[in-house]
Design an enzyme around this catalytic site. Sequence first.
Site, PDB file in Angstrom:
ATOM      1  N   ARG A   1      -1.678  28.809 106.198  1.00  0.00           N
ATOM      2  CA  ARG A   1      -1.712  30.144 105.108  1.00  0.00           C
ATOM      3  C   ARG A   1      -1.889  30.946 106.529  1.00  0.00           C
ATOM      4  O   ARG A   1      -2.771  31.912 106.031  1.00  0.00           O
ATOM      5  CB  ARG A   1      -3.212  29.755 104.503  1.00  0.00           C
TER       6      ARG A   1
ATOM      7  N   SER B   1      -5.336  30.388  94.929  1.00  0.00           N
ATOM      8  CA  SER B   1      -5.936  29.548  95.533  1.00  0.00           C
ATOM      9  C   SER B   1      -6.820  30.546  95.764  1.00  0.00           C
ATOM     10  O   SER B   1      -6.396  31.474  96.751  1.00  0.00           O
ATOM     11  CB  SER B   1      -5.178  28.138  95.870  1.00  0.00           C
TER      12      SER B   1
ATOM     13  N   GLU C   1      -8.643  32.833 101.253  1.00  0.00           N
ATOM     14  CA  GLU C   1      -7.253  33.069 100.687  1.00  0.00           C
ATOM     15  C   GLU C   1      -6.841  34.588 101.000  1.00  0.00           C
ATOM     16  O   GLU C   1      -5.960  34.558 101.694  1.00  0.00           O
ATOM     17  CB  GLU C   1      -6.425  31.693 100.726  1.00  0.00           C
TER      18      GLU C   1
END
Length: 378
Positions: A164, A274, A374
């Site tokens: 990520r 998420s 995130e």
Amino acid sequence: MLVEKNVPLQPYNTFGIVARAQSLAHIAAEDDVRAIVDDPRWRGEPRFVLGGGSNIVLTGDLRALVLKVEIRGLRVVDETPHAVIVEAGAGEAWHEVVRWTVAHGLPGLENLALIPGTAGAAPVQNIGAYGVELQDRFESLDAVDLLTGRSFTLDAAQCAFGYRDSVFKHAPEAQAGGALPRNMGDGAPMLPRNMGDGAPMLPRNMGLAGRALITRVRLRLPRPWRPELGYLDLARRCAQTGIAHPGAQQIFDWVCAIRRAKLPDPAVVGNAGSFFKNPSVTPEQCADIIEREPKIVHYPMPDGSVKLAAGWLIDACGWKGKSVGKAGVHERQALVLVNRGSGADSVSGGEVMTLARAIQTSVYERFGILLEPEPVVV
């Protein structure tokens, strides 16, 4: 090119947070970016690149000039015996890119179906799901330097993909205010790699956060195609249906069904997907946690580390379904924070971050692990 003033941003972020942009430019082509760079009205003004708004938390109004990326287009640009190269405009919805490739008999992206956001945001986040990451299917991208207006192209190594993560999430510390390396436009310098764990290691001056606007993304779809079925939910579908060798359309349909069953639709319940990354620990750390928490969900990784399921950690701390103000933890998936407000009475970015910090504290106190968000917090 249309530039608007005092623009509501609630429709442009999937969390549905109420905020405004002092100015917002609709970017439909590379020339629109250059027009902004050359316009003396915007010289020296901070800029914020906005794609689908699916991975941001707005904590207030934006004084920067917001560049809303709306560059369209989907086409096959090359075919070889080993791969098909598909190019997508950065403003294309990512799910539509996946759907288009599968519908045209071009498999390879089906595991990444139904991920919100745009094609241009996909490499920024190095999106991933169900055993596939963007970097596994990435060929190259085009972008424009927001300081000079110059176009350049990056390949996978130059994007420095990590979990990520990418070069686009790191600030250009050492070269702030300067030009990008001279050969960025025709073959950028290769980024060195950390030989210890295989992860990309960025030179401190190679960050491109806030410095580049991605215009087009090219994806390499491998030939021959092989289905990626290692993820537990997909393996279960194979067993339940008796379909041992599913095609790309079948996997696409399964992934969509699995995601819809687990995750709230941002069009119905505001969220940013998420919210925390799955943390990685050493085998020794994992063994220590297992002694105390035998049911912890964990996955051995190729580099020898062990990835823990952040959603499980959050659920174990009792957060599933809880709220702080109008920010809540989803009832079915503890990894997703949601907007329990609506309209003008929507959640604030402050409430979201207060909840996020409370969750981080709980997980750290119980497991000694600090969860990393995130989304980009603005």
